[in-house]
Design an enzyme around this catalytic site. Structure first.
Site, PDB file in Angstrom:
ATOM      1  N   GLN A 214      -4.469  -1.240   9.336  1.00 10.16           N
ATOM      2  CA  GLN A 214      -4.217  -2.932   8.667  1.00 10.16           C
ATOM      3  C   GLN A 214      -5.321  -4.134   9.975  1.00 10.16           C
ATOM      4  OE1 GLN A 214      -3.870  -3.405   5.829  1.00 10.16           O
ATOM      5  NE2 GLN A 214      -4.359  -6.047   6.332  1.00 10.16           N
TER       6      GLN A 214
ATOM      7  N   LYS B 113       1.040  -1.036   0.090  1.00  6.00           N
ATOM      8  CA  LYS B 113       0.228   0.032  -0.008  1.00  6.00           C
ATOM      9  C   LYS B 113       0.503   1.188  -0.254  1.00  6.00           C
ATOM     10  CE  LYS B 113      -3.886  -2.410   2.423  1.00  6.00           C
ATOM     11  NZ  LYS B 113      -5.008  -3.144   3.501  1.00  6.00           N
TER      12      LYS B 113
ATOM     13  N   ASP C  78     -10.918   3.346   4.445  1.00  2.00           N
ATOM     14  CA  ASP C  78     -10.876   1.872   4.282  1.00  2.00           C
ATOM     15  C   ASP C  78     -12.819   2.051   4.171  1.00  2.00           C
ATOM     16  OD1 ASP C  78      -9.994  -0.476   4.349  1.00  2.00           O
ATOM     17  OD2 ASP C  78      -8.918   0.133   6.493  1.00  2.00           O
TER      18      ASP C  78
HETATM   19  N1  GUN Z   1      -6.693  -6.675   6.075  1.00  2.00           N
HETATM   20  C1  GUN Z   1      -7.662  -7.188   5.241  1.00  2.00           C
HETATM   21  N2  GUN Z   1      -8.172  -6.298   4.394  1.00  2.00           N
HETATM   22  C2  GUN Z   1      -8.309  -5.308   5.276  1.00  2.00           C
HETATM   23  C3  GUN Z   1      -8.661  -3.968   4.492  1.00  2.00           C
HETATM   24  O1  GUN Z   1      -9.074  -3.805   3.473  1.00  2.00           O
HETATM   25  N3  GUN Z   1      -8.646  -2.752   5.293  1.00  2.00           N
HETATM   26  C4  GUN Z   1      -7.631  -2.863   6.671  1.00  2.00           C
HETATM   27  N4  GUN Z   1      -7.562  -2.142   6.735  1.00  2.00           N
HETATM   28  N5  GUN Z   1      -6.873  -4.578   6.949  1.00  2.00           N
HETATM   29  C5  GUN Z   1      -7.708  -5.037   5.888  1.00  2.00           C
END
Ligand code: GUN
Length: 303
Positions: free
Chosen positions: A99, A55, A122
């Site tokens: 995350q 990311k 998110d």
């Molecule tokens: N863990 C797995 N997918 C995601 C996501 O799309 N966002 C976040 N914050 N954590 C994740």
């Protein structure tokens, strides 16, 4: 024999990232503003480390600023909430992503609700979810947003399609249902208690599988010509003694029946990150009241 068109998420995400990078450049040129994404990782889960670093890299490649916060696994909820408050107040940070999953001592819902809704890239804050359901310009969770873009890129108008979503998670299933309702689909949500899942699946023109069960969806569950998006990503033992990634759909079987299908890996996954970039750009423009920068809200066409 294989009949389905493979939906190439890598290629599609590259198109979206080019569109985002162009808009980021336009934003900088017209307003002198560079969007900033803050990612927070608590603990040392190797898969999460890979996702978060990808990311960050993608943000930098798109011309954005990226701020990474790595916290130890024993971080207290109070300390994480204090960091979120700091990021909420920081004008250089336009998007905040913590995350998931977070370690046991931290309540994920408390963390999600502490993020300023305007920076909730998110799309998980109850205000973002409420706006998606009731209307009003929400930031939408990246994986379902990426799925919607792939569906529209593949099928065009989705009006009247029967869509089945397998899985009712806050991250994928629930927002996906509302996105598809907004596109005038007839939406069915299936989950672990659904009766006769294969029969329900056979009625669907669009299948979004997001259950995390390796190769659960079999070829004879698929209506001939249906479009299948596989959100699952599960590591399983491979015949050579190593491991491999598979999805929720038995790809070899389903591609003989479907009209179009995403592979795993290389399908939905790359779109998730590209949509995170789009959300960060959108959040930045909204925070500054900027409306004269063109955002790639649908996938740019192939050139
Ligand atoms: N863990 C797995 N997918 C995601 C996501 O799309 N966002 C976040 N914050 N954590 C994740």
């Amino acid at each position: 024999m294989s009949s389905a068109k493979r939906i190439d998420g890598k290629e599609a995400s590259a198109r979206l990232k080019v569109g985002v990078a162009a808009a980021v450049a336009e934003l900088k040129q017209k307003h002198g503003i560079v969007p900033g994404l803050a990612t927070v990782l608590v603990g040392e889960d190797p898969a999460s480390q890979v996702y978060v670093s990808s990311k960050q890299k993608t943000a930098t490649a798109a011309g954005m600023n990226s701020f990474q916060h790595d916290l130890p696994a024993n971080t207290s909820e109070a300390d994480l909430l204090a960091l979120v408050a700091e990021l909420n107040a920081d004008p250089a940070v336009n998007g905040i992503l913590v995350q998931l999953p977070v370690p046991k001592q931290i309540d994920p819902f408390k963390v999600i609700t502490a993020i300023s809704p305007g920076k909730d890239v998110d799309g998980l804050h109850p205000e973002s979810v409420g706006r998606l359901v009731a209307g009003g310009g929400a930031l939408v969770s990246c994986t379902p947003l990426g799925c919607l873009m792939l569906l529209k890129d593949t099928l065009g108008d989705l009006t009247g399609k029967r869509a089945l979503i397998m899985g009712r998670s806050n991250l994928v299933g629930k927002p996906m249902a509302h996105l598809l309702l907004n596109e005038n689909c007839t939406v069915t949500m299936a989950h672990s208690r659904t009766v006769d899942l294969p029969g329900v699946c056979r009625e669907a023109d669009i299948v979004v599988a997001a259950v995390g069960q390796a190769e659960m969806v079999r070829g004879d569950w698929i209506k001939p010509g249906a479009t299948v998006l596989d959100v699952g990503i599960i590591r399983v033992p491979a015949p050579d003694g190593k491991t491999k990634l598979v999805g929720d759909v038995n790809f070899a079987e389903a591609e003989k029946v479907a009209g179009a299908i995403t592979p795993v890996p290389g399908g939905v996954g790359p779109m998730t990150i590209a949509c995170l970039m789009l959300n960060t750009l959108k959040a930045c423009c909204a925070q500054h009241g900027i409306t004269d920068v063109e955002l790639p809200l649908t996938l740019p066409p192939k050139t």
